[in-house]
Write a protein that holds these residues in place. Structure first.
Motif, short mmCIF file in Angstrom:
data_model
loop_
_atom_site.label_atom_id
_atom_site.label_comp_id
_atom_site.label_asym_id
_atom_site.label_seq_id
_atom_site.Cartn_x
_atom_site.Cartn_y
_atom_site.Cartn_z
N THR A 72 0.86 -1.17 0.00
CA THR A 72 0.00 0.00 0.00
C THR A 72 0.90 1.22 0.00
N ARG A 94 2.22 4.93 0.88
CA ARG A 94 2.15 5.68 2.15
C ARG A 94 0.99 6.65 2.14
N ASP A 104 -2.17 4.75 3.08
CA ASP A 104 -2.15 4.14 4.39
C ASP A 104 -2.88 5.03 5.39
N ARG A 105 -4.01 4.56 5.90
CA ARG A 105 -4.83 5.38 6.79
C ARG A 105 -4.24 5.50 8.19
N SER A 106 -3.26 4.69 8.54
CA SER A 106 -2.68 4.79 9.87
C SER A 106 -1.91 6.09 10.05
N ARG A 107 -1.53 6.73 8.96
CA ARG A 107 -0.82 8.00 9.09
C ARG A 107 -1.73 9.11 9.58
N VAL A 165 -3.68 8.79 12.13
CA VAL A 165 -3.75 8.66 13.57
C VAL A 165 -2.52 9.33 14.16
N ARG A 166 -2.74 10.16 15.13
CA ARG A 166 -1.64 10.90 15.75
C ARG A 166 -0.78 9.95 16.57
N ASN A 167 0.50 9.97 16.36
CA ASN A 167 1.45 9.13 17.05
C ASN A 167 1.96 9.90 18.27
N PRO A 187 3.44 12.12 4.59
CA PRO A 187 3.75 10.90 5.33
C PRO A 187 5.19 10.92 5.82
#
Length: 79
Positions: A46, A48, A51-54, A56-58, A78
């Protein structure tokens, strides 16, 4: 099916229900798909950007993203 073609799957013993035949076909299809994915190098990558995880705030380990002048530009890219 034409007269000269052979069936892909033939039950030679027993009297399986339609549900049992469907379960068998599902297992064989899944195995064939897994074998094809293994031959092609696994799951497709996939990008970057997709990618939907980016999104989400880390926040673990204090990483809150870029700071300083121009950080608004880097916040949408990203890592």
């Amino acid at each position: 099916m034409t007269a000269d073609s052979k069936p892909f799957l033939q039950i030679v013993r027993g009297d399986p229900s339609p549900e049992e035949i469907a379960a068998l076909v599902a297992v064989l299809t899944a195995r064939a798909g897994a074998a094809a994915a293994a031959r092609n190098g696994g799951a497709p990558r996939t990008s970057r950007w997709a990618d939907r995880s980016r999104l989400v705030r880390n926040t673990f380990a204090g990483d809150l993203g870029p700071r300083g002048p121009g950080s608004w530009r880097a916040s949408g890219l990203p890592r």
